[in-house]
Structures are given as C-alpha cells and as structure tokens.
Design a protein around this motif. Structure first.
Motif, PDB file in Angstrom:
ATOM      1  N   MET A  81     -30.951  19.438  39.892  1.00 44.13           N
ATOM      2  CA  MET A  81     -29.576  19.858  39.626  1.00 44.13           C
ATOM      3  C   MET A  81     -29.488  21.252  38.998  1.00 44.13           C
ATOM      4  O   MET A  81     -28.390  21.741  38.722  1.00 44.13           O
ATOM      5  N   VAL A  82     -30.637  21.879  38.760  1.00 44.76           N
ATOM      6  CA  VAL A  82     -30.665  23.158  38.048  1.00 44.76           C
ATOM      7  C   VAL A  82     -31.225  24.259  38.941  1.00 44.76           C
ATOM      8  O   VAL A  82     -32.259  24.080  39.589  1.00 44.76           O
ATOM      9  N   SER A  83     -30.539  25.394  38.974  1.00 43.65           N
ATOM     10  CA  SER A  83     -31.019  26.576  39.699  1.00 43.65           C
ATOM     11  C   SER A  83     -31.336  27.680  38.693  1.00 43.65           C
ATOM     12  O   SER A  83     -30.523  27.966  37.796  1.00 43.65           O
ATOM     13  N   PHE A  84     -32.515  28.296  38.839  1.00 47.67           N
ATOM     14  CA  PHE A  84     -32.947  29.343  37.916  1.00 47.67           C
ATOM     15  C   PHE A  84     -32.773  30.747  38.496  1.00 47.67           C
ATOM     16  O   PHE A  84     -33.363  31.702  37.990  1.00 47.67           O
ATOM     17  N   ASP A  85     -31.953  30.872  39.518  1.00 48.93           N
ATOM     18  CA  ASP A  85     -31.733  32.189  40.124  1.00 48.93           C
ATOM     19  C   ASP A  85     -31.169  33.192  39.118  1.00 48.93           C
ATOM     20  O   ASP A  85     -31.578  34.354  39.069  1.00 48.93           O
ATOM     21  N   ALA A  86     -30.221  32.742  38.301  1.00 51.23           N
ATOM     22  CA  ALA A  86     -29.600  33.628  37.316  1.00 51.23           C
ATOM     23  C   ALA A  86     -30.607  34.103  36.276  1.00 51.23           C
ATOM     24  O   ALA A  86     -30.533  35.239  35.795  1.00 51.23           O
ATOM     25  N   VAL A  87     -31.566  33.246  35.933  1.00 53.98           N
ATOM     26  CA  VAL A  87     -32.588  33.613  34.948  1.00 53.98           C
ATOM     27  C   VAL A  87     -33.511  34.687  35.508  1.00 53.98           C
ATOM     28  O   VAL A  87     -33.855  35.653  34.816  1.00 53.98           O
ATOM     29  N   ARG A  88     -33.888  34.525  36.772  1.00 53.36           N
ATOM     30  CA  ARG A  88     -34.781  35.519  37.395  1.00 53.36           C
ATOM     31  C   ARG A  88     -34.101  36.882  37.510  1.00 53.36           C
ATOM     32  O   ARG A  88     -34.744  37.921  37.377  1.00 53.36           O
ATOM     33  N   GLU A  89     -32.809  36.881  37.733  1.00 51.50           N
ATOM     34  CA  GLU A  89     -32.089  38.140  37.918  1.00 51.50           C
ATOM     35  C   GLU A  89     -31.698  38.809  36.606  1.00 51.50           C
ATOM     36  O   GLU A  89     -31.386  39.993  36.573  1.00 51.50           O
ATOM     37  N   ALA A  90     -31.707  38.057  35.509  1.00 54.86           N
ATOM     38  CA  ALA A  90     -31.266  38.592  34.219  1.00 54.86           C
ATOM     39  C   ALA A  90     -32.286  39.562  33.646  1.00 54.86           C
ATOM     40  O   ALA A  90     -33.499  39.394  33.817  1.00 54.86           O
ATOM     41  N   SER A  91     -31.797  40.587  32.964  1.00 61.77           N
ATOM     42  CA  SER A  91     -32.678  41.570  32.330  1.00 61.77           C
ATOM     43  C   SER A  91     -33.200  41.020  31.006  1.00 61.77           C
ATOM     44  O   SER A  91     -32.744  39.983  30.520  1.00 61.77           O
ATOM     45  N   VAL A  92     -34.145  41.742  30.421  1.00 63.77           N
ATOM     46  CA  VAL A  92     -34.759  41.297  29.173  1.00 63.77           C
ATOM     47  C   VAL A  92     -33.877  41.646  27.971  1.00 63.77           C
ATOM     48  O   VAL A  92     -33.779  40.874  27.014  1.00 63.77           O
ATOM     49  N   PHE A  93     -33.209  42.798  28.029  1.00 61.03           N
ATOM     50  CA  PHE A  93     -32.378  43.235  26.906  1.00 61.03           C
ATOM     51  C   PHE A  93     -31.075  43.827  27.435  1.00 61.03           C
ATOM     52  O   PHE A  93     -31.073  44.590  28.401  1.00 61.03           O
ATOM     53  N   GLN A  94     -29.964  43.456  26.792  1.00 57.33           N
ATOM     54  CA  GLN A  94     -28.664  44.013  27.174  1.00 57.33           C
ATOM     55  C   GLN A  94     -27.669  43.817  26.043  1.00 57.33           C
ATOM     56  O   GLN A  94     -27.540  42.724  25.504  1.00 57.33           O
ATOM     57  N   ALA A  95     -26.992  44.870  25.653  1.00 54.17           N
ATOM     58  CA  ALA A  95     -25.980  44.793  24.600  1.00 54.17           C
ATOM     59  C   ALA A  95     -24.637  44.430  25.223  1.00 54.17           C
ATOM     60  O   ALA A  95     -24.396  44.677  26.412  1.00 54.17           O
ATOM     61  N   PRO A  96     -23.750  43.806  24.459  1.00 51.34           N
ATOM     62  CA  PRO A  96     -22.392  43.530  24.965  1.00 51.34           C
ATOM     63  C   PRO A  96     -21.731  44.819  25.450  1.00 51.34           C
ATOM     64  O   PRO A  96     -21.925  45.883  24.867  1.00 51.34           O
ATOM     65  N   ARG A  97     -20.941  44.723  26.507  1.00 50.57           N
ATOM     66  CA  ARG A  97     -20.339  45.915  27.119  1.00 50.57           C
ATOM     67  C   ARG A  97     -18.881  46.077  26.713  1.00 50.57           C
ATOM     68  O   ARG A  97     -18.101  45.123  26.773  1.00 50.57           O
ATOM     69  N   PHE A  98     -18.545  47.280  26.342  1.00 52.25           N
ATOM     70  CA  PHE A  98     -17.182  47.602  25.920  1.00 52.25           C
ATOM     71  C   PHE A  98     -16.233  47.556  27.119  1.00 52.25           C
ATOM     72  O   PHE A  98     -16.488  48.179  28.158  1.00 52.25           O
ATOM     73  N   MET A  99     -15.168  46.770  26.993  1.00 54.51           N
ATOM     74  CA  MET A  99     -14.097  46.673  27.999  1.00 54.51           C
ATOM     75  C   MET A  99     -14.587  46.204  29.375  1.00 54.51           C
ATOM     76  O   MET A  99     -13.948  46.480  30.384  1.00 54.51           O
ATOM     77  N   HIS A 100     -15.685  45.489  29.411  1.00 54.45           N
ATOM     78  CA  HIS A 100     -16.214  45.035  30.704  1.00 54.45           C
ATOM     79  C   HIS A 100     -15.249  44.084  31.403  1.00 54.45           C
ATOM     80  O   HIS A 100     -15.068  44.161  32.620  1.00 54.45           O
ATOM     81  N   PHE A 101     -14.622  43.199  30.647  1.00 51.27           N
ATOM     82  CA  PHE A 101     -13.711  42.209  31.235  1.00 51.27           C
ATOM     83  C   PHE A 101     -12.270  42.715  31.303  1.00 51.27           C
ATOM     84  O   PHE A 101     -11.413  42.059  31.866  1.00 51.27           O
ATOM     85  N   GLY A 102     -12.034  43.873  30.703  1.00 50.27           N
ATOM     86  CA  GLY A 102     -10.696  44.451  30.718  1.00 50.27           C
ATOM     87  C   GLY A 102      -9.781  43.840  29.664  1.00 50.27           C
ATOM     88  O   GLY A 102     -10.105  42.826  29.036  1.00 50.27           O
TER      89      GLY A 102
END
Length: 454
Positions: free
Chosen positions: A216-237
């Motif tokens: 029931m679990v897919s790890f595609d998102a984990v493989r595509e995720a980067s190692v480090f990332q800060a929250p993004r300003f106004m990303h969601f608007g």
C-alpha cells in the motif's frame, strides 16, 4: 553537585547537561510530531497538492512549529511570546475550517485568511482583559466539543482510504486502520512513561509496516526528494477572501481562549502558580505573530499543544533548554525533505486509525470543560442549541441553498463557526438568574418534556 544539576531542570533558567536535556526534549518531540504533520497531510489531500508540494507543506509545518516554540521561550521585544515552557505545533482544532476553505477555494485563500486571523489574534492578546469575558469555560467547552465532533467524518474518511481513492471503503483499509487504533489503545492504556506518550506514533509505525507488506506504500516521492530544502517564501501564494477570513478569525479567537487554558495549566502544573496577565497576553500575541509570518512560507496555524502541557504537569520539568532542544530537533526535521517525504507516504487508513483517538480526546476535553460548569437549564440551552445548529446545518448541505454564496461559505461549511457564534450570543442574552439544575426536575416535568418532544 549532581543534585544541583538535576534541580536546574525544575527551574526555567539555568543550563543543565545535554545528557539530561536530550531524553526530556525528545520526549516532547515524540508527543507532538504526529499531531504536527497530520493536519498538513489532511489539508494537502483536500487541496489536491502534488507530491512535492505535499512534502513542502509538511516541512513548513515542522520548521515553523519549532520557530513558534522558540518565540514563546525567547519573546521578541519582550512582548511577542510568553516566556513560558510551552510546545507549539500545527493544530488539529483548525482542521474543520481549513478543510472547508481548501475544499471550496484553494490553499492560497487559506493562507490569506490565516494572515488576517493572526493579526486579529494579536489584537485579542493586546485587549485580552476586555474580551476574555466573552469566552467562559461554558462557551469554550462547547466550541471544543463541536471541533471534536466535526473531525469524526474526517477520521472515518481516512480510515476508509481517503475520499476519492479507488479502494475507498475496502476491508483492507479498515483492517489496517483498526490494527493501528488497537495498538494506540494498548500503549495508551496499558503502558506508562515514554511508551504511553508515544502511543500514537507507535500505532502509526505498526500500521505503516503492515501497509508496506500489503503493497500500500509507494516510495517514489522519497526517491525524488532532495536532502536539504528550506521553506519557500510565497510558494503557495496568498489570496484574500472575505468569507474565508471570517471563518479563520473566529477560529483564531477560539484558539486564543484555549491557549489561556494551556498556559494556565503549564504554570499551575509545572510552576505552582497562575500565569500573569502579561504572560497570557504575550503568549497569544506570539502565536498570532507566528501565524502571520508562517503563512507566507506555507505553514498552517499553530497552537499550544495540550499533550506537551501534560508532560510538563507530570514531570515538573520546565527548564527552557529542554524546550530549546525539542525545537531544534523539529526545525531540523523540517529542513530535510527526505524525512518529510517519508511522512507523506503514510497511507490514509493509517492516519485515520491513529487520529480518531486524538479527535475523541478533543471531544472529551470539551465535555470536561462543560461539565465543570453548572448544568442548569440556561447553560444546557447554550450548549444544546449551539451544537444542534452548528452540526445540523453542516450535515444538511442544502439547508442554506437559497442564501447568498458568501453566507453559505461562512455558515454552511464549518460547524465550529456557527456553534461559536450561537454559544457566545446565547451566553450573553440568556438570563443568568435561573440556577435550577436539570437533575432537580420532577418526574412529571420530565414526562411532560418527553411528550412535547414526541
């Protein structure tokens, strides 16, 4: 000397050793982390975010929950923050309103409403003395009760697999959810200490492992995720909508009142005193400030965490370094997309099985607050009519069909909004000289009432 070092833990100031701080700080992280990320996962599903945005929403929730806690520990300018040992995190209490806004509009509208709600919370904190009489325990308890009740459909939808999923309502989803719930119940009621505090986390881990074996679990998102990332300003608007703003403002005020209870429980249980007016006011101002700033970075509203207040009450540990350590751990996890992406792979049935117990606790918290009030006929009318109108309107979607769209958006989407307004209004206008308790009704009066209902 060793005794003195230990005693530092029971004082807000002073610097204990890391070996004493680390386990106590981790205990707070374990108690709050599931509650912190689950609202983000729920709203991400309602808003139909793509996998990368879902990860970012979870990251922001973690990062700014840590920041919100640090602001409470180290007040900005001496007024933005309570300087009390409190843990902050994204709150379940907002979920019904957030779900309504994200479902009807979009996530940008949610964050726009949050900015205004945060500003109102700041004003509420500033004028706390003049406004607090509007929210006695009777009103606050009624609102919290409605929050818990309105969250049950959310939990059931998740238990069934998540609305819109191809396997919605399948036996497999229900089995995994019930196993998860059973584990939570076992560790919550048959264990002590850290195991008891981590009951929801352990339940989710067990449910997650079972889900992996069931495919029931897919790890595609984990493989595509980067190692480090800060929250993004106004990303969601950011988008401002009047109806969404009204709903969010009401929730921020309600949550501010609940914060008074948590801050009072913290000082009473951990410091053997009542909080000062300044501590309460500055704590609410700090939370409003965090709500405004974090909205620009995609973090939903934060609140004081009652489960962590419980830890403080039991352990009496109030040293600020314990809370600083917990904050930095939460902030660090919020900067690692790999970690956040793993959380997004948790099947919805597991989330439902784990969180329904949380929603039950919220409901019972409201009932306990109500029970502390005198349940005479007047107070029963305030409670009963408020919940009846709030829950009833939402459960009959077409009941406001001929009203203007803005009216439906405010009063027809979230039961909490209606319940809050009705409870405040009835509490103000109903006469308070009727002290007759329900339990003193004669059998003839009760029989007469039943005949009227029939």
């Amino acid at each position: 000397m060793k005794t003195n070092k230990k005693s530092i833990l029971f004082r807000f100031d002073g610097k204990p050793s890391i070996k004493d701080v680390a386990p106590l700080g981790l205990q707070h992280v374990i108690a709050m982390i599931v509650g912190c990320v689950t609202p983000a996962l729920i709203i991400a599903g309602v808003a139909e975010l793509n996998p990368s945005d879902k990860v970012l929403l979870v990251q922001s929730s973690l990062f700014f929950s840590g920041i919100a806690t640090l602001i409470q520990i180290f007040p900005i300018g001496g007024i933005i923050g309570s300087r009390l040992p409190i843990i902050m995190g994204v709150s379940f209490a907002y979920v019904p309103t957030l779900t309504a806004i994200a479902g009807e509009f979009n996530i940008a509208t949610l964050f726009g409403a949050q900015i205004v709600g945060g500003l109102v919370a700041i004003l509420f904190g500033v004028f706390l003395k003049k406004l607090s009489h509007l929210f006695p325990p009777l009103v606050t308890g009624t609102v919290i009760l409605s929050i818990g009740l309105s969250l049950y459909p959310v939990a059931i939808k998740y238990i069934a697999g998540g609305a819109g999923s191809p396997d919605f309502g399948s036996p497999q989803n229900w089995i995994v959810a019930m196993i998860t719930l059973a584990v939570v119940i076992f560790f919550n009621h048959f264990t002590k200490g850290t195991l008891k505090l981590a009951s929801i986390l352990i339940g989710m881990i067990v449910g997650y492992i079972i889900s992996i074996f069931l495919g029931m679990v897919s790890f595609d998102a984990v493989r595509e995720a980067s190692v480090f990332q800060a929250p993004r300003f106004m990303h969601f608007g950011i988008n401002f909508n009047t109806t969404a703003i009204v709903s969010m403002v009401i929730m921020y005020i309600v949550n501010s009142v609940q914060a008074i209870g948590d801050l009072s429980a913290t000082t009473g249980g951990g410091m053997d005193r009542l909080p000062t007016d300044k501590e309460l006011s500055h704590g609410i101002i700090g939370n409003g400030f965090t709500g405004v700033v974090s909205a620009f970075f995609g973090c939903m509203p934060t609140a004081t965490y009652s489960q962590n207040v419980g830890i403080v009450t039991v352990t009496k540990v109030i040293n600020r370094w314990v809370f600083i350590f917990a904050s930095f751990i939460v902030i660090l996890t919020g900067l690692i997309p790999k970690f956040a992406s793993i959380l997004t792979t948790i099947p919805q049935c597991v989330l439902g099985g784990a969180t329904i117990s949380v929603f039950a606790v919220i409901t019972m918290t409201g009932i306990k607050m109500i029970a502390a009030s005198d349940l005479n006929m007047r107070n029963s009318a305030v409670i009963g009519l408020s919940v009846a109108l709030g829950m009833g309107i939402v459960q009959v979607p077409d009941s406001l069909a001929l009203f203007p769209s803005w009216f439906i958006s405010i009063f027809g989407k979230s039961s909490v909004v209606v319940t809050t307004l009705v409870a405040i209004l009835l509490n103000l206008i109903l006469p308070k000289n009727n002290t007759k308790d329900i339990s003193t009704d004669t059998s003839e009066e009760i029989e007469s009432d039943i005949k009227k209902i029939g």
